[in-house]
Design a protein around this motif. Structure first.
Motif, PDB file in Angstrom:
ATOM      1  N   MET A   1      32.110  37.615  28.626  1.00  0.00           N
ATOM      2  CA  MET A   1      33.185  37.670  27.654  1.00  0.00           C
ATOM      3  C   MET A   1      34.451  38.192  28.341  1.00  0.00           C
ATOM      4  O   MET A   1      34.385  39.174  29.078  1.00  0.00           O
ATOM      5  CB  MET A   1      32.786  38.584  26.499  1.00  0.00           C
ATOM      6  N   ILE A   2      35.538  37.526  28.112  1.00  0.00           N
ATOM      7  CA  ILE A   2      36.846  37.981  28.590  1.00  0.00           C
ATOM      8  C   ILE A   2      37.556  38.591  27.394  1.00  0.00           C
ATOM      9  O   ILE A   2      37.640  37.976  26.324  1.00  0.00           O
ATOM     10  CB  ILE A   2      37.679  36.802  29.150  1.00  0.00           C
ATOM     11  N   ARG A   3      38.071  39.816  27.568  1.00  0.00           N
ATOM     12  CA  ARG A   3      38.755  40.492  26.468  1.00  0.00           C
ATOM     13  C   ARG A   3      39.850  41.391  27.027  1.00  0.00           C
ATOM     14  O   ARG A   3      39.818  41.777  28.211  1.00  0.00           O
ATOM     15  CB  ARG A   3      37.771  41.294  25.635  1.00  0.00           C
ATOM     16  N   PRO A   4      40.837  41.745  26.177  1.00  0.00           N
ATOM     17  CA  PRO A   4      41.859  42.691  26.629  1.00  0.00           C
ATOM     18  C   PRO A   4      41.224  44.048  26.951  1.00  0.00           C
ATOM     19  O   PRO A   4      40.299  44.489  26.262  1.00  0.00           O
ATOM     20  CB  PRO A   4      42.807  42.808  25.434  1.00  0.00           C
ATOM     21  N   ALA A   5      41.723  44.674  27.975  1.00  0.00           N
ATOM     22  CA  ALA A   5      41.247  46.019  28.324  1.00  0.00           C
ATOM     23  C   ALA A   5      41.833  47.037  27.360  1.00  0.00           C
ATOM     24  O   ALA A   5      42.925  46.844  26.817  1.00  0.00           O
ATOM     25  CB  ALA A   5      41.667  46.359  29.750  1.00  0.00           C
ATOM     26  N   THR A   6      41.090  48.114  27.156  1.00  0.00           N
ATOM     27  CA  THR A   6      41.570  49.231  26.346  1.00  0.00           C
ATOM     28  C   THR A   6      41.582  50.488  27.223  1.00  0.00           C
ATOM     29  O   THR A   6      40.965  50.518  28.296  1.00  0.00           O
ATOM     30  CB  THR A   6      40.653  49.482  25.125  1.00  0.00           C
ATOM     31  N   ARG A   7      42.224  51.519  26.739  1.00  0.00           N
ATOM     32  CA  ARG A   7      42.249  52.783  27.488  1.00  0.00           C
ATOM     33  C   ARG A   7      40.844  53.312  27.747  1.00  0.00           C
ATOM     34  O   ARG A   7      40.585  53.925  28.765  1.00  0.00           O
ATOM     35  CB  ARG A   7      43.065  53.830  26.736  1.00  0.00           C
ATOM     36  N   ALA A   8      39.948  53.063  26.819  1.00  0.00           N
ATOM     37  CA  ALA A   8      38.567  53.541  26.966  1.00  0.00           C
ATOM     38  C   ALA A   8      37.857  52.874  28.145  1.00  0.00           C
ATOM     39  O   ALA A   8      36.849  53.382  28.626  1.00  0.00           O
ATOM     40  CB  ALA A   8      37.790  53.305  25.674  1.00  0.00           C
ATOM     41  N   ASP A   9      38.382  51.741  28.613  1.00  0.00           N
ATOM     42  CA  ASP A   9      37.778  51.031  29.742  1.00  0.00           C
ATOM     43  C   ASP A   9      38.136  51.627  31.100  1.00  0.00           C
ATOM     44  O   ASP A   9      37.561  51.233  32.116  1.00  0.00           O
ATOM     45  CB  ASP A   9      38.228  49.558  29.753  1.00  0.00           C
ATOM     46  N   ALA A  10      39.078  52.552  31.149  1.00  0.00           N
ATOM     47  CA  ALA A  10      39.573  53.070  32.430  1.00  0.00           C
ATOM     48  C   ALA A  10      38.457  53.538  33.369  1.00  0.00           C
ATOM     49  O   ALA A  10      38.448  53.144  34.541  1.00  0.00           O
ATOM     50  CB  ALA A  10      40.601  54.175  32.208  1.00  0.00           C
ATOM     51  N   PRO A  11      37.501  54.351  32.914  1.00  0.00           N
ATOM     52  CA  PRO A  11      36.456  54.789  33.855  1.00  0.00           C
ATOM     53  C   PRO A  11      35.638  53.622  34.418  1.00  0.00           C
ATOM     54  O   PRO A  11      35.382  53.559  35.620  1.00  0.00           O
ATOM     55  CB  PRO A  11      35.580  55.726  33.016  1.00  0.00           C
ATOM     56  N   ALA A  12      35.257  52.690  33.561  1.00  0.00           N
ATOM     57  CA  ALA A  12      34.434  51.562  34.020  1.00  0.00           C
ATOM     58  C   ALA A  12      35.230  50.629  34.940  1.00  0.00           C
ATOM     59  O   ALA A  12      34.698  50.141  35.936  1.00  0.00           O
ATOM     60  CB  ALA A  12      33.886  50.790  32.822  1.00  0.00           C
ATOM     61  N   ILE A  13      36.492  50.397  34.618  1.00  0.00           N
ATOM     62  CA  ILE A  13      37.314  49.561  35.505  1.00  0.00           C
ATOM     63  C   ILE A  13      37.484  50.258  36.852  1.00  0.00           C
ATOM     64  O   ILE A  13      37.397  49.632  37.904  1.00  0.00           O
ATOM     65  CB  ILE A  13      38.682  49.231  34.883  1.00  0.00           C
ATOM     66  N   GLY A  14      37.712  51.572  36.829  1.00  0.00           N
ATOM     67  CA  GLY A  14      37.869  52.330  38.070  1.00  0.00           C
ATOM     68  C   GLY A  14      36.639  52.228  38.956  1.00  0.00           C
ATOM     69  O   GLY A  14      36.742  51.997  40.167  1.00  0.00           O
ATOM     70  N   GLU A  15      35.469  52.392  38.366  1.00  0.00           N
ATOM     71  CA  GLU A  15      34.210  52.283  39.124  1.00  0.00           C
ATOM     72  C   GLU A  15      34.051  50.873  39.695  1.00  0.00           C
ATOM     73  O   GLU A  15      33.691  50.700  40.858  1.00  0.00           O
ATOM     74  CB  GLU A  15      33.020  52.610  38.215  1.00  0.00           C
ATOM     75  N   MET A  16      34.302  49.868  38.853  1.00  0.00           N
ATOM     76  CA  MET A  16      34.152  48.489  39.284  1.00  0.00           C
ATOM     77  C   MET A  16      35.157  48.136  40.383  1.00  0.00           C
ATOM     78  O   MET A  16      34.811  47.475  41.355  1.00  0.00           O
ATOM     79  CB  MET A  16      34.363  47.588  38.043  1.00  0.00           C
ATOM     80  N   HIS A  17      36.389  48.622  40.249  1.00  0.00           N
ATOM     81  CA  HIS A  17      37.432  48.360  41.233  1.00  0.00           C
ATOM     82  C   HIS A  17      37.045  48.956  42.592  1.00  0.00           C
ATOM     83  O   HIS A  17      37.162  48.292  43.628  1.00  0.00           O
ATOM     84  CB  HIS A  17      38.755  48.940  40.732  1.00  0.00           C
ATOM     85  N   ALA A  18      36.557  50.199  42.587  1.00  0.00           N
ATOM     86  CA  ALA A  18      36.123  50.839  43.839  1.00  0.00           C
ATOM     87  C   ALA A  18      34.982  50.042  44.471  1.00  0.00           C
ATOM     88  O   ALA A  18      34.973  49.797  45.684  1.00  0.00           O
ATOM     89  CB  ALA A  18      35.702  52.282  43.574  1.00  0.00           C
ATOM     90  N   GLN A  19      34.016  49.607  43.654  1.00  0.00           N
ATOM     91  CA  GLN A  19      32.885  48.844  44.178  1.00  0.00           C
ATOM     92  C   GLN A  19      33.341  47.491  44.736  1.00  0.00           C
ATOM     93  O   GLN A  19      32.839  47.038  45.769  1.00  0.00           O
ATOM     94  CB  GLN A  19      31.820  48.637  43.096  1.00  0.00           C
ATOM     95  N   ALA A  20      34.288  46.850  44.067  1.00  0.00           N
ATOM     96  CA  ALA A  20      34.803  45.564  44.561  1.00  0.00           C
ATOM     97  C   ALA A  20      35.452  45.740  45.933  1.00  0.00           C
ATOM     98  O   ALA A  20      35.304  44.887  46.812  1.00  0.00           O
ATOM     99  CB  ALA A  20      35.787  44.962  43.567  1.00  0.00           C
ATOM    100  N   TRP A  21      36.136  46.856  46.131  1.00  0.00           N
ATOM    101  CA  TRP A  21      36.714  47.126  47.449  1.00  0.00           C
ATOM    102  C   TRP A  21      35.621  47.336  48.491  1.00  0.00           C
ATOM    103  O   TRP A  21      35.726  46.858  49.614  1.00  0.00           O
ATOM    104  CB  TRP A  21      37.661  48.328  47.381  1.00  0.00           C
TER     105      TRP A  21
END
Length: 182
Positions: A1-21
């Motif tokens: 599912m593609i959806r707009p991000a919310t502020r509550a997503d910040a921790p999960a996006i941060g973890e995923m972003h670090a892992q992608a790097w």
């Protein structure tokens, strides 16, 4: 599912972003930059700021499956006039296990739609020259190489090229629902 991000997503996006790097950039960027970008705590804090004060309201979308964020795209007005475009893809990342399933295309389509809604008809994305997979993806979606630049992180030069979509309305919409993880 593609959806707009919310502020509550910040921790999960941060973890995923670090892992992608961790999965994408070893050996492609200077060690200090790699260390900074792969630190989950730093990425979580950066995403808390990014979502609290976005460059473009509603400009970040996530790819989510079974409650896990597998990728994101962030779009904004071009931050560098040298790009020669109105819009910019400031980030597009997918975890390796989520690649080649149509999620990158779906995220790009969502970002393009958001930019078009702002009246921005073209966009660019900076890509490390050494990131052959990302360059191939952008070309496959209709982008063409634009300007190049070399930046320095300490003593190490990092070359990148802006890939440009001259007409965002030509970005194909997402295919059928992405294939499930195996």
């Amino acid at each position: 599912m593609i959806r707009p991000a919310t502020r509550a997503d910040a921790p999960a996006i941060g973890e995923m972003h670090a892992q992608a790097w961790v999965e994408t950039y070893p050996g492609l960027v200077p060690a200090a930059l790699f260390e900074e970008m792969t630190d989950p705590a730093r990425r979580r804090a950066a995403w808390a700021r990014n979502l609290a004060e976005p460059l473009l309201e509603g400009g970040t979308f996530v790819a989510e499956e079974a409650g896990a964020i597998l990728g994101f795209i962030s779009v904004c007005r071009a931050r560098d006039a040298a790009l020669g475009t109105g819009g910019e893809v400031s980030g597009l990342y997918l975890l390796r296990r989520a690649q080649r399933r149509g999620l990158g295309q779906a995220l790009l389509a969502a970002g393009a739609a958001r930019l078009l809604a702002e009246g921005l008809t073209d966009a660019a994305a900076w890509v490390l020259d050494a990131n052959h997979q990302a360059r191939a993806f952008y070309v496959a979606t209709g982008a063409v190489p634009g300007i190049s630049q070399t930046g320095y992180h300490g003593e190490t030069a990092v070359s990148e090229t802006a890939y440009v979509w001259r007409d965002l309305s030509c970005i194909p919409p997402a295919r059928d629902p992405p294939a499930p993880l195996r």
